[in-house]
Design a protein around this motif. Structure first.
Motif, PDB file in Angstrom:
ATOM      1  N   GLU A  14      28.440  36.248  41.146  1.00 19.69           N
ATOM      2  CA  GLU A  14      29.725  36.928  41.308  1.00 19.69           C
ATOM      3  C   GLU A  14      30.207  37.241  39.889  1.00 19.69           C
ATOM      4  O   GLU A  14      30.368  36.330  39.084  1.00 19.69           O
ATOM      5  CB  GLU A  14      30.679  35.954  42.011  1.00 19.69           C
ATOM      6  CG  GLU A  14      32.013  36.534  42.347  1.00 19.69           C
ATOM      7  CD  GLU A  14      32.907  35.488  43.043  1.00 19.69           C
ATOM      8  OE1 GLU A  14      32.393  34.501  43.606  1.00 19.69           O
ATOM      9  OE2 GLU A  14      34.127  35.681  42.978  1.00 19.69           O
ATOM     10  N   PRO A  15      30.409  38.529  39.565  1.00 18.35           N
ATOM     11  CA  PRO A  15      30.759  38.863  38.184  1.00 18.35           C
ATOM     12  C   PRO A  15      32.110  38.294  37.768  1.00 18.35           C
ATOM     13  O   PRO A  15      33.019  38.174  38.587  1.00 18.35           O
ATOM     14  CB  PRO A  15      30.823  40.399  38.179  1.00 18.35           C
ATOM     15  CG  PRO A  15      30.273  40.841  39.471  1.00 18.35           C
ATOM     16  CD  PRO A  15      30.319  39.705  40.433  1.00 18.35           C
ATOM     17  N   HIS A  17      35.326  39.048  35.435  1.00 18.79           N
ATOM     18  CA  HIS A  17      35.975  40.214  34.843  1.00 18.79           C
ATOM     19  C   HIS A  17      36.585  39.802  33.504  1.00 18.79           C
ATOM     20  O   HIS A  17      37.426  38.917  33.455  1.00 18.79           O
ATOM     21  CB  HIS A  17      37.034  40.712  35.842  1.00 18.79           C
ATOM     22  CG  HIS A  17      37.874  41.815  35.332  1.00 18.79           C
ATOM     23  ND1 HIS A  17      39.250  41.758  35.366  1.00 18.79           N
ATOM     24  CD2 HIS A  17      37.551  42.998  34.784  1.00 18.79           C
ATOM     25  CE1 HIS A  17      39.730  42.868  34.847  1.00 18.79           C
ATOM     26  NE2 HIS A  17      38.726  43.637  34.502  1.00 18.79           N
ATOM     27  N   THR A  19      38.775  39.939  30.028  1.00 19.24           N
ATOM     28  CA  THR A  19      40.081  40.468  29.607  1.00 19.24           C
ATOM     29  C   THR A  19      40.252  40.202  28.108  1.00 19.24           C
ATOM     30  O   THR A  19      39.590  39.336  27.547  1.00 19.24           O
ATOM     31  CB  THR A  19      41.234  39.746  30.344  1.00 19.24           C
ATOM     32  OG1 THR A  19      41.027  38.325  30.252  1.00 19.24           O
ATOM     33  CG2 THR A  19      41.335  40.147  31.796  1.00 19.24           C
ATOM     34  N   ARG A  41      41.250  37.768  39.726  1.00 14.12           N
ATOM     35  CA  ARG A  41      40.403  38.737  39.021  1.00 14.12           C
ATOM     36  C   ARG A  41      40.647  38.687  37.517  1.00 14.12           C
ATOM     37  O   ARG A  41      39.764  39.006  36.723  1.00 14.12           O
ATOM     38  CB  ARG A  41      40.750  40.120  39.577  1.00 14.12           C
ATOM     39  CG  ARG A  41      39.973  41.242  38.990  1.00 14.12           C
ATOM     40  CD  ARG A  41      40.329  42.567  39.632  1.00 14.12           C
ATOM     41  NE  ARG A  41      39.318  43.551  39.274  1.00 14.12           N
ATOM     42  CZ  ARG A  41      39.361  44.266  38.170  1.00 14.12           C
ATOM     43  NH1 ARG A  41      40.353  44.132  37.334  1.00 14.12           N
ATOM     44  NH2 ARG A  41      38.390  45.127  37.906  1.00 14.12           N
ATOM     45  N   ASP A  42      41.845  38.301  37.126  1.00 18.58           N
ATOM     46  CA  ASP A  42      42.201  38.269  35.704  1.00 18.58           C
ATOM     47  C   ASP A  42      41.957  36.910  35.054  1.00 18.58           C
ATOM     48  O   ASP A  42      42.445  36.655  33.959  1.00 18.58           O
ATOM     49  CB  ASP A  42      43.675  38.672  35.540  1.00 18.58           C
ATOM     50  CG  ASP A  42      43.914  40.109  35.970  1.00 18.58           C
ATOM     51  OD1 ASP A  42      42.998  40.933  35.797  1.00 18.58           O
ATOM     52  OD2 ASP A  42      45.001  40.411  36.506  1.00 18.58           O
ATOM     53  N   LEU A  44      39.156  34.213  33.623  1.00 18.24           N
ATOM     54  CA  LEU A  44      37.738  34.130  33.209  1.00 18.24           C
ATOM     55  C   LEU A  44      37.073  32.874  33.770  1.00 18.24           C
ATOM     56  O   LEU A  44      36.021  32.929  34.390  1.00 18.24           O
ATOM     57  CB  LEU A  44      37.628  34.143  31.682  1.00 18.24           C
ATOM     58  CG  LEU A  44      37.417  35.526  31.063  1.00 18.24           C
ATOM     59  CD1 LEU A  44      38.671  36.371  31.159  1.00 18.24           C
ATOM     60  CD2 LEU A  44      36.984  35.397  29.623  1.00 18.24           C
TER      61      LEU A  44
END
Ligand code: F0G
Length: 452
Positions: A14-15, A17, A19, A41-42, A44
């Protein structure tokens, strides 16, 4: 000795995302400095919780396909029931959607005004459910637990002298049950020894009070018993688990921890009459007794998860991963609750941010700092979580909880590098004030502003 490796290969990824520091500054502002409000999502590396955030195995995913979705008497329920009976020895196995649903049912039945529920340390949802019923939730962990750097092999133990004094003072009729949380999450993920459980059981027997376990992390607790308790090293974790459950009259479990699933809970009971009442409440708000608010596929995943969690290669890797993070943070200069717990490392934010008073939430300031610096999400367990009554708790903690089978050692090394960078700048961390707060469990939704 060689590195204890992750005892699994990765089949699905699962990638993450990425920032930048600037983006995270904006995200933190938009989230009103409450990490629960940051979109996942934000993030790490997400160390907010070890609850429901683990990876399932190939066999658990195979179980998902096998799930029998019949409303009553599904094959998946019988598989789940058989697995849990074998593991715990309990007769009545009630599935619920998660731990707090089991707690709500239990305390609706035994709680109420005038009642007292002692525990080593109540977890926040347990405390909230006890108090919601009108009863009082009392913490009776041993005094060693409040000294962060004191090393004690079983810092989650209950203070049996205080337990007995409480029963004598208040009378056994006011105490419908004694609860012990294994491992003791609010006290640092610290284990409870078999010896202590036996001592609590003896007192419960003497006064005829049932003993219940909050057994979310029973397998991690059993691993510590095997490693640290005299006479236990040559026994299998499964045998130790059996001994633990044999001592209890009932247990609430959030399967989102040692059940190795993303959703699920259990209420385990011995008493037939209590089980009938609990079953009736289960039907009222969760679902019929053979699915309890879950899908058949969830029951299959749980059945398999409870088999995998007692595998000793898994537990050895699991507990070593947590210890590894603890060792590295200590080497940087952070004071942590020692020794490292099973599922998480707890940083003493009061020590690290001594320039921020409890009324300005040093733990929350550190949590915000960790997010800003590395996109690492952690959880405050201090004045925000427990100070709603105006009284500061003994310790201002920040918990870095490790999801099961999710992150590799290099992910953890990145967390350590971020924490090191933050430690250098810790004097610049800023305290916060609450701008909006709900009536209970305020840490989930409260909003904050930095005090500039
Ligand atoms: N008891 C303990 C000791 C827990 O740690 C938790 C959950 C619960 C009960 C409630 O279970 O979430 O399935 O309803 N702990 C999570 C945590 C939320 O982050 O420590 P649930």
């Amino acid at each position: 000795m060689k590195t204890i490796i992750e005892p699994f290969k990765i089949k699905v990824v699962e990638p993450i995302h990425m920032t930048t520091l600037e983006q995270r500054e904006d995200i933190l502002n938009e989230a009103h400095f409450n990490p629960f409000k940051i979109p996942a999502r934000d993030v790490l590396i997400d160390l907010l919780t070890d609850s429901g955030t683990g990876s399932m195995s190939n066999l658990q995913w195979a179980g998902i396909m096998k799930g029998d979705e019949s409303y009553a008497g599904a094959e998946s329920f019988y598989h789940f029931q058989k697995t849990l009976r074998n593991l715990t020895g309990f007769e009545h196995i009630l599935p619920t959607h998660q731990g707090r649903a089991s707690e709500r049912i239990l305390f609706e039945l035994v709680g109420g005004p005038g009642k007292i529920i002692p525990n080593n340390n109540h977890f926040d949802t347990t405390r909230a459910n006890v108090e919601h019923s009108g009863a009082e939730a009392l913490d009776l962990v041993i005094p060693e637990a409040s000294k962060p750097n004191l090393i004690h092999p079983f810092k989650g133990n209950m203070d049996v002298t205080r337990l007995e004094a409480l029963i004598k003072e208040k009378g056994r009729e006011t105490i419908p049950l004694v609860m012990v949380t294994i491992t003791n999450n609010s006290g640092g993920g610290q284990p409870v020894s078999l010896k202590n459980l036996r001592a609590v059981r003896a007192i419960c027997n003497q006064y005829d009070i049932p003993l219940f376990l909050d057994a979310c992390r029973f397998a991690e607790n059993a691993w510590f018993i095997k490693q640290r308790e005299a006479g236990q090293a040559d026994r299998s974790v499964r045998d130790i688990v059996s001994d633990i459950f044999e001592l209890a009259d009932g247990a609430t479990i959030s399967a989102k921890k040692d059940g190795l699933v993303n959703i699920g809970g259990i209420l385990l009971l011995r008493d037939q009459e209590l089980a009938e009442h609990a079953g009736a409440l289960l039907i009222l708000t969760e679902g019929y007794v053979t699915y309890g608010g879950l899908a058949g596929r969830d029951l299959e995943a749980m059945a398999q998860g409870f088999e995998e969690v007692v595998e000793e290669d898994y537990l050895s890797y699991r507990i070593r991963s947590t210890e590894y993070l603890g060792e590295k943070l200590k080497a940087i200069g952070y004071q942590i609750i020692e020794p490292p717990g099973g599922h998480a490392i707890y940083i003493d934010a009061g020590h690290c941010c001594s320039h921020i008073p409890p009324s300005h939430y040093p733990g929350q300031a550190l949590v915000c700092g960790l997010y800003r610096t590395g996109g690492v999400r952690a959880c405050e367990i201090g004045s925000v979580m427990f100070g709603g009554n105006g009284k500061a708790p003994d310790l201002e903690l920040v918990r870095l909880a490790l999801p099961r089978r999710v992150y590799t050692q290099s992910h953890i090394d990145y967390v350590v590098e971020s924490a090191a960078e933050l430690f250098e700048q810790r004097d610049k961390l800023i305290g916060l004030r609450i701008t909006n707060s709900p009536p209970f469990l305020r840490h989930f939704t409260a909003t904050f502003k930095e005090i500039i």
